[in-house]
Design a protein around this motif. Structure first.
Motif, mmCIF file in Angstrom:
data_model
loop_
_atom_site.group_PDB
_atom_site.id
_atom_site.type_symbol
_atom_site.label_atom_id
_atom_site.label_comp_id
_atom_site.label_asym_id
_atom_site.label_seq_id
_atom_site.Cartn_x
_atom_site.Cartn_y
_atom_site.Cartn_z
ATOM 1 N N LYS A 20 0.817 -1.212 0.000
ATOM 2 C CA LYS A 20 0.000 0.000 0.000
ATOM 3 C C LYS A 20 0.852 1.263 0.000
ATOM 4 O O LYS A 20 0.327 2.361 0.104
ATOM 5 C CB LYS A 20 -0.925 0.004 1.216
ATOM 6 C CG LYS A 20 -1.989 -1.072 1.158
ATOM 7 C CD LYS A 20 -2.890 -0.956 2.358
ATOM 8 C CE LYS A 20 -3.975 -2.002 2.316
ATOM 9 N NZ LYS A 20 -4.912 -1.866 3.430
ATOM 10 N N ARG A 23 3.365 4.270 4.730
ATOM 11 C CA ARG A 23 2.283 4.459 5.687
ATOM 12 C C ARG A 23 2.830 4.932 7.024
ATOM 13 O O ARG A 23 3.974 4.659 7.392
ATOM 14 C CB ARG A 23 1.531 3.132 5.930
ATOM 15 C CG ARG A 23 0.806 2.603 4.705
ATOM 16 C CD ARG A 23 -0.427 3.457 4.447
ATOM 17 N NE ARG A 23 -1.234 2.924 3.368
ATOM 18 C CZ ARG A 23 -1.381 3.521 2.208
ATOM 19 N NH1 ARG A 23 -0.760 4.626 1.949
ATOM 20 N NH2 ARG A 23 -2.152 3.008 1.283
ATOM 21 N N MET A 47 -13.879 -3.673 4.009
ATOM 22 C CA MET A 47 -12.579 -3.047 4.248
ATOM 23 C C MET A 47 -12.118 -3.366 5.663
ATOM 24 O O MET A 47 -12.917 -3.764 6.507
ATOM 25 C CB MET A 47 -12.691 -1.522 4.075
ATOM 26 C CG MET A 47 -13.041 -1.090 2.663
ATOM 27 S SD MET A 47 -13.417 0.678 2.539
ATOM 28 C CE MET A 47 -11.822 1.410 2.881
ATOM 29 N N THR A 48 -10.829 -3.165 5.917
ATOM 30 C CA THR A 48 -10.339 -3.293 7.282
ATOM 31 C C THR A 48 -10.734 -2.045 8.058
ATOM 32 O O THR A 48 -11.016 -0.982 7.471
ATOM 33 C CB THR A 48 -8.809 -3.437 7.316
ATOM 34 O OG1 THR A 48 -8.217 -2.225 6.830
ATOM 35 C CG2 THR A 48 -8.327 -4.624 6.498
ATOM 36 N N SER A 50 -8.748 -0.294 9.806
ATOM 37 C CA SER A 50 -7.679 0.672 9.531
ATOM 38 C C SER A 50 -7.929 1.419 8.218
ATOM 39 O O SER A 50 -7.753 2.645 8.144
ATOM 40 C CB SER A 50 -6.333 -0.055 9.479
ATOM 41 O OG SER A 50 -5.285 0.850 9.257
ATOM 42 N N ASP A 51 -8.354 0.699 7.177
ATOM 43 C CA ASP A 51 -8.623 1.347 5.889
ATOM 44 C C ASP A 51 -9.830 2.279 5.972
ATOM 45 O O ASP A 51 -9.852 3.339 5.336
ATOM 46 C CB ASP A 51 -8.821 0.313 4.787
ATOM 47 C CG ASP A 51 -7.509 -0.242 4.266
ATOM 48 O OD1 ASP A 51 -6.439 0.295 4.622
ATOM 49 O OD2 ASP A 51 -7.559 -1.223 3.494
ATOM 50 N N PRO A 68 -8.140 4.833 0.886
ATOM 51 C CA PRO A 68 -8.397 3.455 0.451
ATOM 52 C C PRO A 68 -9.875 3.321 0.073
ATOM 53 O O PRO A 68 -10.731 3.984 0.658
ATOM 54 C CB PRO A 68 -8.099 2.616 1.699
ATOM 55 C CG PRO A 68 -7.336 3.495 2.612
ATOM 56 C CD PRO A 68 -7.718 4.911 2.270
#
Length: 83
Positions: A20, A23, A47-48, A50-51, A68
């Motif tokens: 990705k 980060r 999605m996660t 975090s995303d 994202p």
């Protein structure tokens, strides 16, 4: 990530999640209701967590091009066997 940490197929192609890019790790605490809403959004979009948080932050800061996004709907989730 070091190349030694990445798995390869016998044809020399990398396997696993695509990189990705650069980060930054941030930690925060949010009110329970906000956390519940984020978890629900992650579940509904695939999605996660975090995303989802990264997407909200990027959108709020006017950097939507860095946010994202959920995988296209035509991609199927692969079943995972549990131990």
């Amino acid at each position: 990530m070091l190349d030694g940490d990445m798995s390869y197929t016998r044809h020399g192609r990398k396997i696993g999640r695509p990189d990705k890019g650069d980060r930054d790790v941030l930690y925060t605490r949010v009110p329970r209701e906000v956390g519940d809403a984020i978890r629900a959004r992650a579940e509904e979009t695939g999605m996660t967590i975090s995303d989802v948080v990264a997407a909200f932050a990027a959108d709020a800061l006017g950097m939507s091009h860095l946010a994202p996004r959920p995988a296209p709907a035509e991609q199927e989730e692969l079943p995972l066997k549990t131990a």
